[in-house]
Design a protein around this motif. Structure first.
Motif, short mmCIF file in Angstrom:
data_model
loop_
_atom_site.label_atom_id
_atom_site.label_comp_id
_atom_site.label_asym_id
_atom_site.label_seq_id
_atom_site.Cartn_x
_atom_site.Cartn_y
_atom_site.Cartn_z
N LYS A 37 0.20 -0.30 4.81
CA LYS A 37 0.13 -1.51 4.00
C LYS A 37 1.54 -2.07 3.83
O LYS A 37 2.41 -1.46 3.22
CB LYS A 37 -0.46 -1.19 2.63
N ASP B 89 -6.36 -6.74 2.05
CA ASP B 89 -6.22 -6.24 3.42
C ASP B 89 -7.49 -6.38 4.24
O ASP B 89 -7.45 -6.58 5.44
CB ASP B 89 -5.77 -4.78 3.40
N PRO C 135 -7.53 -10.85 6.67
CA PRO C 135 -6.55 -10.31 5.73
C PRO C 135 -5.62 -11.40 5.21
O PRO C 135 -5.06 -12.17 6.00
CB PRO C 135 -5.79 -9.26 6.54
#
Length: 136
Positions: free
Chosen positions: A3, A30, A39
């Motif tokens: 991430k 996400d 996303p």
């Protein structure tokens, strides 16, 4: 997958009206949502950066030149470029959500809150890099 866009992360917008502007990620999605199946992230950025100030300027002129014009936007990850910088704004996290963009008055209130937070940050002298425009 790692991430990259966490809340507080500073990124640069690559496409659209605010291309080349610095933004802070407020909330990331996400996996996407039902309305936006890609996303994306809710970001707050600076549309008009504060101007240069000097010691000779008076308080009135200094206050005028230290103003920031912010924007709040939902941006696709492919239109963001992450940087190594981060802003620690705890108050910024609760400012905007998906419901904020449904009604114009909520969006205006969120923009005013972001403006206040960013101007406080600027006058405090923190994160100078974030408040200077990109030179290219």
């Amino acid at each position: 997958m790692v991430k990259v866009y966490k809340p507080g992360k500073v990124a640069i917008v690559l496409q659209g009206r605010q291309a080349g502007k610095k933004v802070v990620v407020i909330k990331q999605y996400d996996e996407g949502t039902k309305e936006r199946p890609y996303p994306h992230a809710i970001v707050a950025g600076i549309e008009r950066y504060p101007r240069k100030v000097t010691k000779r300027m008076g308080q009135k002129k200094l206050a005028r030149r230290s103003k920031v014009k912010p924007f709040i936007k939902v941006v696709n990850y492919s239109h963001l470029f992450p940087t190594r910088y981060a802003l620690e704004l705890e108050n910024l996290k609760g400012v905007a959500s998906q419901e904020t963009f449904k009604e114009n008055s909520q969006r205006e209130d969120a923009r005013k809150n972001v403006k206040k937070l960013l101007e406080d940050r600027y006058t405090g002298g923190k994160n100078k890099w974030f408040f200077t425009p990109l030179r290219f």
